[in-house]
Design a protein around this motif. Structure first.
Motif, PDB file in Angstrom:
ATOM      1  N   TYR A  24       0.810  -1.212   0.000  1.00 54.68           N
ATOM      2  CA  TYR A  24       0.000   0.000   0.000  1.00 54.68           C
ATOM      3  C   TYR A  24       0.846   1.267   0.000  1.00 54.68           C
ATOM      4  O   TYR A  24       0.479   2.260  -0.617  1.00 54.68           O
ATOM      5  CB  TYR A  24      -0.984   0.005   1.173  1.00 54.68           C
ATOM      6  CG  TYR A  24      -2.280  -0.650   0.786  1.00 54.68           C
ATOM      7  CD1 TYR A  24      -3.186   0.001  -0.023  1.00 54.68           C
ATOM      8  CD2 TYR A  24      -2.580  -1.937   1.206  1.00 54.68           C
ATOM      9  CE1 TYR A  24      -4.367  -0.599  -0.415  1.00 54.68           C
ATOM     10  CE2 TYR A  24      -3.753  -2.551   0.824  1.00 54.68           C
ATOM     11  CZ  TYR A  24      -4.643  -1.875   0.018  1.00 54.68           C
ATOM     12  OH  TYR A  24      -5.799  -2.480  -0.373  1.00 54.68           O
ATOM     13  N   ILE A  46       3.070   5.657  -5.894  1.00 50.97           N
ATOM     14  CA  ILE A  46       2.944   5.700  -7.357  1.00 50.97           C
ATOM     15  C   ILE A  46       1.711   6.504  -7.761  1.00 50.97           C
ATOM     16  O   ILE A  46       1.755   7.297  -8.707  1.00 50.97           O
ATOM     17  CB  ILE A  46       2.887   4.265  -7.929  1.00 50.97           C
ATOM     18  CG1 ILE A  46       4.243   3.584  -7.754  1.00 50.97           C
ATOM     19  CG2 ILE A  46       2.473   4.268  -9.387  1.00 50.97           C
ATOM     20  CD1 ILE A  46       4.233   2.101  -8.102  1.00 50.97           C
ATOM     21  N   LEU A  47       0.615   6.312  -7.038  1.00 51.59           N
ATOM     22  CA  LEU A  47      -0.622   7.029  -7.352  1.00 51.59           C
ATOM     23  C   LEU A  47      -0.447   8.536  -7.171  1.00 51.59           C
ATOM     24  O   LEU A  47      -0.892   9.321  -8.015  1.00 51.59           O
ATOM     25  CB  LEU A  47      -1.752   6.525  -6.449  1.00 51.59           C
ATOM     26  CG  LEU A  47      -3.144   7.058  -6.726  1.00 51.59           C
ATOM     27  CD1 LEU A  47      -3.616   6.590  -8.094  1.00 51.59           C
ATOM     28  CD2 LEU A  47      -4.093   6.602  -5.649  1.00 51.59           C
ATOM     29  N   ILE A  48       0.208   8.966  -6.132  1.00 52.70           N
ATOM     30  CA  ILE A  48       0.414  10.396  -5.885  1.00 52.70           C
ATOM     31  C   ILE A  48       1.393  10.983  -6.903  1.00 52.70           C
ATOM     32  O   ILE A  48       1.174  12.086  -7.419  1.00 52.70           O
ATOM     33  CB  ILE A  48       0.916  10.623  -4.442  1.00 52.70           C
ATOM     34  CG1 ILE A  48      -0.219  10.322  -3.459  1.00 52.70           C
ATOM     35  CG2 ILE A  48       1.437  12.037  -4.247  1.00 52.70           C
ATOM     36  CD1 ILE A  48       0.213  10.281  -2.019  1.00 52.70           C
ATOM     37  N   ASN A  49       2.451  10.273  -7.229  1.00 49.85           N
ATOM     38  CA  ASN A  49       3.451  10.795  -8.155  1.00 49.85           C
ATOM     39  C   ASN A  49       2.986  10.787  -9.604  1.00 49.85           C
ATOM     40  O   ASN A  49       3.489  11.550 -10.419  1.00 49.85           O
ATOM     41  CB  ASN A  49       4.748  10.007  -8.043  1.00 49.85           C
ATOM     42  CG  ASN A  49       5.485  10.340  -6.768  1.00 49.85           C
ATOM     43  OD1 ASN A  49       5.360  11.447  -6.261  1.00 49.85           O
ATOM     44  ND2 ASN A  49       6.237   9.388  -6.266  1.00 49.85           N
ATOM     45  N   SER A  50       2.039   9.938  -9.962  1.00 51.17           N
ATOM     46  CA  SER A  50       1.599   9.872 -11.359  1.00 51.17           C
ATOM     47  C   SER A  50       0.367  10.733 -11.625  1.00 51.17           C
ATOM     48  O   SER A  50      -0.119  10.761 -12.733  1.00 51.17           O
ATOM     49  CB  SER A  50       1.290   8.427 -11.737  1.00 51.17           C
ATOM     50  OG  SER A  50       0.151   7.965 -11.028  1.00 51.17           O
ATOM     51  N   ASN A  51      -0.112  11.472 -10.660  1.00 52.82           N
ATOM     52  CA  ASN A  51      -1.286  12.310 -10.845  1.00 52.82           C
ATOM     53  C   ASN A  51      -0.930  13.519 -11.701  1.00 52.82           C
ATOM     54  O   ASN A  51       0.038  14.225 -11.447  1.00 52.82           O
ATOM     55  CB  ASN A  51      -1.813  12.755  -9.477  1.00 52.82           C
ATOM     56  CG  ASN A  51      -3.222  13.268  -9.563  1.00 52.82           C
ATOM     57  OD1 ASN A  51      -3.789  13.337 -10.644  1.00 52.82           O
ATOM     58  ND2 ASN A  51      -3.791  13.621  -8.432  1.00 52.82           N
ATOM     59  N   ASP A  52      -1.720  13.756 -12.722  1.00 55.67           N
ATOM     60  CA  ASP A  52      -1.492  14.887 -13.630  1.00 55.67           C
ATOM     61  C   ASP A  52      -2.272  16.096 -13.077  1.00 55.67           C
ATOM     62  O   ASP A  52      -3.484  16.176 -13.179  1.00 55.67           O
ATOM     63  CB  ASP A  52      -1.981  14.533 -15.039  1.00 55.67           C
ATOM     64  CG  ASP A  52      -1.602  15.588 -16.043  1.00 55.67           C
ATOM     65  OD1 ASP A  52      -0.819  16.476 -15.692  1.00 55.67           O
ATOM     66  OD2 ASP A  52      -2.085  15.483 -17.174  1.00 55.67           O
ATOM     67  N   TRP A  53      -1.549  17.066 -12.492  1.00 53.00           N
ATOM     68  CA  TRP A  53      -2.174  18.209 -11.847  1.00 53.00           C
ATOM     69  C   TRP A  53      -2.495  19.330 -12.833  1.00 53.00           C
ATOM     70  O   TRP A  53      -3.151  20.300 -12.482  1.00 53.00           O
ATOM     71  CB  TRP A  53      -1.275  18.752 -10.747  1.00 53.00           C
ATOM     72  CG  TRP A  53      -1.064  17.743  -9.651  1.00 53.00           C
ATOM     73  CD1 TRP A  53       0.024  16.963  -9.464  1.00 53.00           C
ATOM     74  CD2 TRP A  53      -1.989  17.382  -8.627  1.00 53.00           C
ATOM     75  NE1 TRP A  53      -0.149  16.142  -8.384  1.00 53.00           N
ATOM     76  CE2 TRP A  53      -1.417  16.389  -7.847  1.00 53.00           C
ATOM     77  CE3 TRP A  53      -3.293  17.796  -8.313  1.00 53.00           C
ATOM     78  CZ2 TRP A  53      -2.038  15.811  -6.765  1.00 53.00           C
ATOM     79  CZ3 TRP A  53      -3.914  17.229  -7.220  1.00 53.00           C
ATOM     80  CH2 TRP A  53      -3.297  16.248  -6.458  1.00 53.00           C
ATOM     81  N   PHE A 104       1.948   1.542  -3.576  1.00 56.93           N
ATOM     82  CA  PHE A 104       0.792   1.850  -4.415  1.00 56.93           C
ATOM     83  C   PHE A 104       0.410   3.321  -4.306  1.00 56.93           C
ATOM     84  O   PHE A 104       0.212   4.000  -5.324  1.00 56.93           O
ATOM     85  CB  PHE A 104      -0.386   0.951  -4.010  1.00 56.93           C
ATOM     86  CG  PHE A 104      -1.653   1.259  -4.748  1.00 56.93           C
ATOM     87  CD1 PHE A 104      -1.806   0.887  -6.071  1.00 56.93           C
ATOM     88  CD2 PHE A 104      -2.697   1.919  -4.114  1.00 56.93           C
ATOM     89  CE1 PHE A 104      -2.981   1.172  -6.755  1.00 56.93           C
ATOM     90  CE2 PHE A 104      -3.868   2.204  -4.774  1.00 56.93           C
ATOM     91  CZ  PHE A 104      -4.013   1.836  -6.107  1.00 56.93           C
ATOM     92  N   PHE A 105       0.305   3.833  -3.088  1.00 61.01           N
ATOM     93  CA  PHE A 105      -0.072   5.238  -2.924  1.00 61.01           C
ATOM     94  C   PHE A 105       1.042   6.181  -3.355  1.00 61.01           C
ATOM     95  O   PHE A 105       0.769   7.282  -3.854  1.00 61.01           O
ATOM     96  CB  PHE A 105      -0.505   5.527  -1.484  1.00 61.01           C
ATOM     97  CG  PHE A 105      -1.898   5.032  -1.199  1.00 61.01           C
ATOM     98  CD1 PHE A 105      -2.986   5.538  -1.882  1.00 61.01           C
ATOM     99  CD2 PHE A 105      -2.109   4.052  -0.244  1.00 61.01           C
ATOM    100  CE1 PHE A 105      -4.261   5.081  -1.635  1.00 61.01           C
ATOM    101  CE2 PHE A 105      -3.387   3.588   0.014  1.00 61.01           C
ATOM    102  CZ  PHE A 105      -4.466   4.098  -0.680  1.00 61.01           C
TER     103      PHE A 105
END
Length: 102
Positions: free
Chosen positions: A86, A92-99, A89-90
């Motif tokens: 986890y 990667i999820l936070i770093n791959s978010n396109d802001w 996973f989080f």
């Protein structure tokens, strides 16, 4: 003259070892496939002791405890892997978010 109680004390059986049923319950809670064997070993402690198989009773007690501890360590390993998964996973999820879409 010899004391009759002294002769009885020579042949008194050792006290029964603990059944370690608590470790069998721990095996049931933490990694149930080991619980079947742990409960079997813990339930064999007293019958073996009553039949005079003191070493077998001690072995059954030790095996029940060993299986409970193994189940606990397997659960700990799974929890470490679960938390690690986890975290990755989080991350990667936070770093791959396109802001830039906001």
């Amino acid at each position: 003259m010899t004391d009759p109680n002294q002769q009885y004390q020579q042949y008194a059986p050792p006290p029964p070892p603990p059944t370690n049923v608590g470790w069998a319950v721990a095996a049931l809670l933490f990694f149930w496939p080991l619980a079947f064997s742990a409960f079997t070993h813990s339930s064999n402690v007293y019958p073996r002791w009553a039949l005079g198989d003191f070493q077998g009773a001690q072995n059954a007690s030790d095996q029940a405890k060993k299986l409970g501890r193994i189940a606990l360590w397997i659960w700990v390993a799974f929890m470490v892997l679960f938390v690690g998964f986890y975290v990755v996973f989080f991350a990667i999820l936070i770093n791959s978010n396109d802001w830039s879409v906001v």
